[in-house]
Scaffold this active site. Sequence first.
Site, PDB file in Angstrom:
ATOM      1  N   GLU A  77      -5.428   7.096 -29.925  1.00  0.00           N
ATOM      2  CA  GLU A  77      -4.414   8.386 -29.373  1.00  0.00           C
ATOM      3  C   GLU A  77      -5.732   9.030 -28.791  1.00  0.00           C
ATOM      4  O   GLU A  77      -6.454   9.405 -29.958  1.00  0.00           O
ATOM      5  CB  GLU A  77      -4.256   9.017 -29.994  1.00  0.00           C
ATOM      6  CG  GLU A  77      -2.455   9.591 -29.419  1.00  0.00           C
ATOM      7  CD  GLU A  77      -1.264  10.235 -30.075  1.00  0.00           C
ATOM      8  OE1 GLU A  77      -1.141  10.188 -31.165  1.00  0.00           O
ATOM      9  OE2 GLU A  77      -0.444  10.901 -29.368  1.00  0.00           O
ATOM     10  N   ALA A 109      -4.274  12.676 -39.037  1.00  0.00           N
ATOM     11  CA  ALA A 109      -3.213  11.190 -39.668  1.00  0.00           C
ATOM     12  C   ALA A 109      -3.038  10.515 -38.233  1.00  0.00           C
ATOM     13  O   ALA A 109      -2.680  10.894 -36.927  1.00  0.00           O
ATOM     14  CB  ALA A 109      -2.438  11.202 -40.566  1.00  0.00           C
ATOM     15  N   GLU A 147       4.024  10.849 -40.245  1.00  0.00           N
ATOM     16  CA  GLU A 147       3.156   9.420 -39.776  1.00  0.00           C
ATOM     17  C   GLU A 147       4.397   8.268 -39.516  1.00  0.00           C
ATOM     18  O   GLU A 147       4.588   8.071 -39.010  1.00  0.00           O
ATOM     19  CB  GLU A 147       1.845   9.576 -40.287  1.00  0.00           C
ATOM     20  CG  GLU A 147       0.770  10.722 -40.111  1.00  0.00           C
ATOM     21  CD  GLU A 147       0.899  10.940 -39.085  1.00  0.00           C
ATOM     22  OE1 GLU A 147       1.369  10.522 -37.977  1.00  0.00           O
ATOM     23  OE2 GLU A 147       0.019  11.838 -38.962  1.00  0.00           O
ATOM     24  N   GLU A 181       5.852  14.066 -30.777  1.00  0.00           N
ATOM     25  CA  GLU A 181       5.366  14.882 -31.523  1.00  0.00           C
ATOM     26  C   GLU A 181       6.249  16.332 -31.830  1.00  0.00           C
ATOM     27  O   GLU A 181       6.909  16.922 -32.709  1.00  0.00           O
ATOM     28  CB  GLU A 181       3.726  15.789 -31.289  1.00  0.00           C
ATOM     29  CG  GLU A 181       3.020  14.246 -31.236  1.00  0.00           C
ATOM     30  CD  GLU A 181       2.581  14.362 -32.180  1.00  0.00           C
ATOM     31  OE1 GLU A 181       2.762  14.192 -33.376  1.00  0.00           O
ATOM     32  OE2 GLU A 181       1.550  12.439 -31.864  1.00  0.00           O
TER      33      GLU A 181
HETATM   34  N1  B3K Z   1      -0.135  11.869 -33.285  1.00  0.00           N
HETATM   35  C1  B3K Z   1      -1.688  12.265 -33.553  1.00  0.00           C
HETATM   36  C2  B3K Z   1      -2.178  12.654 -33.135  1.00  0.00           C
HETATM   37  C3  B3K Z   1      -3.390  11.810 -32.491  1.00  0.00           C
HETATM   38  C4  B3K Z   1      -4.136  13.466 -31.994  1.00  0.00           C
HETATM   39  C5  B3K Z   1      -5.209  12.506 -30.747  1.00  0.00           C
HETATM   40  N2  B3K Z   1      -6.539  14.019 -29.920  1.00  0.00           N
HETATM   41  C6  B3K Z   1      -1.520  12.476 -34.988  1.00  0.00           C
HETATM   42  C7  B3K Z   1       0.405  12.619 -35.306  1.00  0.00           C
HETATM   43  O1  B3K Z   1       0.426  14.000 -34.768  1.00  0.00           O
HETATM   44  O2  B3K Z   1       1.064  12.136 -35.463  1.00  0.00           O
HETATM   45 ZN    ZN Z   2       3.008  13.542 -35.052  1.00  0.00          ZN
END
Ligand code: B3K
Ligand code: ZN
Length: 891
Positions: free
Chosen positions: A141, A282, A318, A340
């Site tokens: 990601e 993470a 997560e 998010e």
């Molecule tokens: N989804 C990832 C973040 C990814 C960042 C990419 N630059 C972690 C999180 O927010 O859970």
């Molecule tokens: Zn996240």
Amino acid sequence: MTNTTIKSMVQPKAEHHNQPKTIYLKDYQPPHYWVDSVDLIFDLFEDYTEVRSTLCVRRNTGIAQEQTPFILQGEELELRALVLNGKTLDLENFDLTAEALIIHTVPETFTLEITCITHPEKNTALSGLYRSKALFCTQCEAEGFRRITFFPDRPDVMAKFTTTIIADTNLYPVLLSNGNPIEQGLLINNRHWVKWEDPFKKPCYLFALVAGHLIALEDHFVTRSGRLIALKIFVEWENQDKCAHAMTALKKAMKWDEETYGREYDLDIYMIVAVNDFNMGAMENKGLNIFNAKYILARPETATDTDFQHIDLVVGHEYFHNWSGNRVTCRDWFQLSLKEGLTVFREHHFMDDITQSAVSLIEHAMGLRSHQFAEDAGPMAHPVRPESYVEINNFYTSTVYEKGAEVIKMLKTLLGTDTFRKGMDLYFERFDGQAVTIEDFVACHEFVSKRDLTQFKLWYSQAGTPEIEVNEEYHPKTQTYTLQLKQSCPPTPHQPKKNPMLIPIAVGLLNAQGEDLLENKTQILNLTETEQSFNFPSITEKPMLSLLRGFSAPVKIKSPLSNEQLAFLLAHDSDDFNRWDAGQMLSIRIILELIEDWQKSKPLKINNLWWKAHQSLLEDKRLNTALKAEILMLPSSPYVIEFLDSADPDAIFAVKKFLRKEISRRAKKHLLQLYQDNHNTERYCYSTETAAKRFLKNLCLSYLMEYPDKNHMALCLKQWKTANNMTDSLAVLGILADVDCPEREKILEEFYNRWQHDVLIINKWFRVQASSALPNTLECVQKLMQHPAFDINNPNTVYALIGTFSHNLVCFHEKSGKGYRFLADIILQLDTINPQVAARMMTAFTHWRKFDKDRQAKMRSELERIQKTAKLSTDVYEIVNKCLFGTSPQT
Ligand code: B3K
Ligand code: ZN
């Protein structure tokens, strides 16, 4: 060039980046081709990795024509073979650019086999497939998968993945990917392989691979429908005794999500791997989370209370993504907050339930005010759903995450708990297995509540922090209290004018005894107009206003209350959040007055009202320990800066120091008493209650040490010698770091000697020294950069040493500008190694216009130096241009 096949084609180098492209939400188009399944084979070697992929592709016939090319993104790859429906493609059938592989004509459905070479061992950007010392791991990601193989790298292309990993048996006994292991075997040359199958369709950003010499802590979880899930946390062998807390956190989160949101885990195995080199916290890869080791490893002697708490929250976060993000994902990266913001909201909800107190709310509000408000007021301001970006990695921001979470909290407030839950259930049900938008999310809540949420959606499209002006009137004759609220929102880049938003304002009214006058204590007002009045009938005496209880909206309030009234709320409000907040506001006012005095060289004098209010809290035996500690902390410096147009860091520092010293001098006896009352010599065990006690105790110690006399120093040293946990040891180290005394060096050295083998702890040691207010801190940081434990390729050490220094109020902003020069030099160096880390280091510069003229000029010239540098990454390019010109040149 007819009939020429490829032996090896290296992608041309990307043109660095005089004109990087801006991507707009309004240009979104569905994909021309779907990928239904992808079969990957990784052959891992020390000096290269071969990736073979087989894609089953189908034209999106509603959108694409026969002649529409199939475009696959790719970055820094070497193409070895390309076979379409069994036939090797000739050079004339495709183009290879720095960013993509373009196949000119393809049938309606086809199989494409791609062989390419990538170099994880040279990948210092830590995006795609890379090495963390002896380990192979991935981070995809947002757009890292294209650094592994050619693929339509966008979240709305969802495929079923199978992954075979082949590697040396001794060096990489553990081979992991998403889903379930279905086959394994041995090969010649001491190599072995494992094949994984993920039964769920997913976008490629959720792909993960790990290979290494790891050991797993194993446990299990039985879901509410009775399924047995194997839980495994993989770490390096020496860390196997540091995973217990993370495992407990995982089980807690799994249970909580079942009970609170009815979400059950779906695969038979849930794996977490801790790695040392990782750009952020993470990553929620399906069934195989990869974590920065910092958010997994903990033992009482090695981790602080804050570390334990962060582990709970990051493991929870997560895990919650498995539904909010993985089962239902984002259509495009503009929708990032869909997963998010929602997941941070769920994480906050989890924390509220664990802590059972206002402290969780206070910490979220504090975080938002210190970082997000500044972001919203600066050159990088953007709506929760941005409309354009140059580099998507720059948009994993506190606006998308934390403000996005607050927006969902408001939605819950507006709809009520039950309706909100129905909306969430509908969302997960309606869009399971799909890539969707924020509109889709809100539509579910509109459907269940039968409300039109059009105005509410402005929270997603308008940037900036709304400000609320308050006027109140009491009419004794009619016994009516009238509250007049006026909302406005300052201009932000590309958004000079804003429409009025729907803002839920939680309000309480108190009588002179501090008792609540409204039914149910708190009432929610829906502010929808620019100016709006609210009448409260049958109010028999002039009430005291308690506004924005529980931080019901992410806004700024211009409080109409006098200092006396704030002190009253601090003492009496039944809403704990507002008690704390009244104290913050009162302190802010006092600090601002003192800053003026300091700048006019007037002697600083304590405000009696402020002092009395704090004194009685200090002495209040009934006040909850955690809340007491929060209230006794002065507002953070970034929050103070929010109230200033031309901030002088020296003034802020001097004034806060003065107040701390006054607290110390005037309350010495009580501070000592509180210290003793909360000092615990029993065996350490992390819990919210014991952590609150340590927090208050160490805060008292830090106040006492504003006068580092013999007695206080002895207290510090005693704690240092007898501490049975990292929180207490590090507290002493942190306090002494600001005191120029022989004990400081001695303890820093002892700490280092004891923990030199543990990188995570050495990062704490870096952090403490980089945050010191002593005048030689920059020189000390420069020296520490030469220390063997510092590694510019490791994000954790960079964040600990350089990142901490860049937020050091006095030393980074030291008048000569040498702190700025130092940071700019490092950013330029980092940009060639790891652009995401370099971009993160830019944060300290983004608010340059908030400071006094001299400092502004010095920061500007460093920004200009960065801006003029050739071959900047898109990451740093976008930020530096927005800082200087308010926009990136092309937009
Ligand atoms: N989804 C990832 C973040 C990814 C960042 C990419 N630059 C972690 C999180 O927010 O859970
Ligand atoms: Zn996240």
